[in-house]
Design a protein around this motif. Structure first.
Motif, short mmCIF file in Angstrom:
data_model
loop_
_atom_site.label_atom_id
_atom_site.label_comp_id
_atom_site.label_asym_id
_atom_site.label_seq_id
_atom_site.Cartn_x
_atom_site.Cartn_y
_atom_site.Cartn_z
N TYR A 190 -107.80 104.56 29.62
CA TYR A 190 -108.09 104.17 28.24
C TYR A 190 -108.30 105.42 27.38
CZ TYR A 190 -111.00 102.59 24.31
OH TYR A 190 -111.53 102.38 23.05
N TRP A 191 -109.10 106.37 27.88
CA TRP A 191 -109.37 107.57 27.09
C TRP A 191 -108.13 108.44 26.95
CZ3 TRP A 191 -113.07 107.04 24.08
CH2 TRP A 191 -114.27 106.42 24.44
N ASN A 192 -107.28 108.47 27.96
CA ASN A 192 -106.04 109.23 27.86
C ASN A 192 -105.19 108.70 26.70
OD1 ASN A 192 -104.22 111.27 28.86
ND2 ASN A 192 -102.96 109.62 29.67
N LYS A 193 -105.13 107.39 26.59
CA LYS A 193 -104.37 106.75 25.52
C LYS A 193 -105.00 107.04 24.16
CE LYS A 193 -102.67 102.12 24.17
NZ LYS A 193 -103.46 101.86 22.96
N LYS A 194 -106.32 106.91 24.05
CA LYS A 194 -107.01 107.10 22.79
C LYS A 194 -106.94 108.56 22.30
CE LYS A 194 -108.45 103.00 21.73
NZ LYS A 194 -107.97 102.36 20.48
N VAL A 195 -107.08 109.50 23.23
CA VAL A 195 -107.01 110.91 22.85
C VAL A 195 -105.62 111.24 22.30
CG1 VAL A 195 -107.06 113.28 23.74
CG2 VAL A 195 -108.83 111.65 24.43
N GLN A 216 -102.83 116.58 22.40
CA GLN A 216 -102.09 116.58 23.66
C GLN A 216 -103.07 116.53 24.81
OE1 GLN A 216 -99.58 120.07 23.59
NE2 GLN A 216 -97.91 118.96 22.61
N THR A 217 -102.74 115.80 25.86
CA THR A 217 -103.59 115.78 27.05
C THR A 217 -102.79 116.28 28.25
OG1 THR A 217 -103.09 113.62 28.05
CG2 THR A 217 -104.55 113.63 26.13
N PHE A 252 -108.08 118.06 27.35
CA PHE A 252 -107.48 118.24 26.03
C PHE A 252 -108.32 119.23 25.24
CE2 PHE A 252 -110.82 115.36 24.86
CZ PHE A 252 -111.07 115.59 23.51
N ARG A 253 -107.69 119.85 24.24
CA ARG A 253 -108.41 120.74 23.31
C ARG A 253 -108.53 120.05 21.96
NH1 ARG A 253 -109.33 125.84 25.16
NH2 ARG A 253 -108.06 126.48 26.96
N GLU A 254 -109.75 120.07 21.41
CA GLU A 254 -109.93 119.51 20.07
C GLU A 254 -109.50 120.54 19.04
OE1 GLU A 254 -112.87 120.45 17.75
OE2 GLU A 254 -112.57 122.16 19.07
N PHE A 283 -112.11 120.13 26.49
CA PHE A 283 -112.88 119.05 27.07
C PHE A 283 -112.13 118.47 28.26
CE2 PHE A 283 -114.77 118.96 22.79
CZ PHE A 283 -116.12 118.79 23.09
N GLU A 284 -112.88 118.04 29.22
CA GLU A 284 -112.37 117.26 30.34
C GLU A 284 -113.07 115.92 30.30
OE1 GLU A 284 -112.36 117.45 35.30
OE2 GLU A 284 -113.18 119.10 34.11
N ILE A 285 -112.40 114.87 30.71
CA ILE A 285 -113.06 113.58 30.95
C ILE A 285 -112.84 113.27 32.42
CG2 ILE A 285 -113.25 111.17 30.25
CD1 ILE A 285 -111.85 111.93 27.64
#
Length: 313
Positions: free
Chosen positions: A236-241, A247-248, A262-264, A270-272
């Motif tokens: 879910y978070w991969n899709k939202k990011v 880019q993830t 991903f980098r903001e 950040f890592e999840i």
């Protein structure tokens, strides 16, 4: 709807794994829960420290890079790690311990609304002990009976993480609009955000600073990992990011957990990461961190990898 459950772990750079291992085990009293290697470059150690089993939210991890230079401090960086300890009395215990063991530290003061004691490790990594004052912590965090620190004063886990960026508004919007963080306090100097309202184990303090960006080196912080419950929530978070325009890495299997990176907008990495399967997937609790642990895809290279590493124990 999935939520970020707090911090998962935080990863740093060290020049010398042996000295790093000695400080975090012998001085800070943390348990080395995994002695492994950088999965992208297995000639270098990757060490994991935490509570009894390295529970999510307690993990300090270090990549060894022997040729790394010093850190040139600046903006657009994760700059300080908050570590929760049980009480104000614990802060006094640690102040005395740091004085006895020649650890660089400040006086007891206040930080992010609570009593605190700032200190540095031998490579200049900035940390700050925060009194938890009996407040709620994750129920699965567990003290380690064999620690050199008494259980009533042991480091509990991660608290407030400080991030300094050129554009605080962009980071704030990423944390609030994408991940659902709540603004707890705001002033001209800083923004205090929490992934779970009222809980310090998912707290980020954002400060804004113009100027040159930090050049990382020994004692610098590489990335902060946020906590996702399971594989489904990570997807879910991969899709939202990605929908947010970042880019993830896609979902990466780190064997002890699954992650995405991903980098903001300011360049903060950040890592999840998922809670499971955890560090006991290839070891029992009693022997965690004692032997070199390799993920299955590196196991056939064990002899080669072990011969390139300096023994730690």
């Amino acid at each position: 709807m999935p939520t970020i459950l707090g911090h998962h772990h935080i990863s740093m750079i060290t020049k010398n794994a042996k000295k790093n291992d000695e400080f975090y085990r012998e001085i800070l009293g943390l348990r080395r829960v995994k002695k492994s290697v950088n999965q992208d470059d297995p000639s270098m150690y990757h060490l994991f420290f935490g509570d009894l089993v390295g529970s999510p939210g307690t993990g300090l991890t270090f990549f060894e890079i022997p040729m790394v230079g010093r850190t040139h401090r600046g903006t657009n960086a994760i700059t300080q790690i908050g570590l929760l300890v049980p009480s104000v009395e614990s802060l006094q215990y640690w102040k005395n311990r740091f004085e006895e063991l020649n650890v660089k530290h400040d006086e007891i003061s206040r930080y992010a609304g609570r009593e605190a004691l700032a200190f540095e490790d031998p490579e200049g990594l900035r940390m700050i002990l925060l009194s938890n004052n009996g407040e709620e912590i994750p129920e699965f965090w567990a003290t380690w009976d064999l620690s050199s620190v008494p259980s009533e004063h042991q480091i509990l886990g991660m608290g407030t993480i400080e991030i300094i960026v050129k554009n605080a508004g962009k980071l704030e919007r990423t944390l609030t609009e994408l991940f659902g963080f709540i603004v707890k306090e705001r002033s001209k100097e800083q923004i205090l955000l929490q992934s779970i309202e009222g809980q310090r184990f998912g707290e980020i303090l954002v400060r804004e600073l113009n100027g040159p960006g930090e050049k990382p080196g020994r004692g610098s912080i590489h990335h902060l990992a946020l906590r996702a419950k399971d594989d489904e929530e990570l997807a879910y978070w991969n899709k939202k990011v990605r929908e947010r325009g970042f880019q993830t890495s896609g979902i990466v299997d780190r064997f002890y957990f699954k992650s995405l990176y991903f980098r903001e907008s300011n360049g903060i990495l950040f890592e999840i990461a998922t809670d499971d399967p955890g560090f006991t997937v290839d070891s029992d609790v009693e022997t965690l961190g004692e032997e070199l642990a390799l993920p299955p895809f590196l196991e056939d290279r064990r002899e080669e990898i072990e011969s390139s590493l300096e023994p730690l124990d």
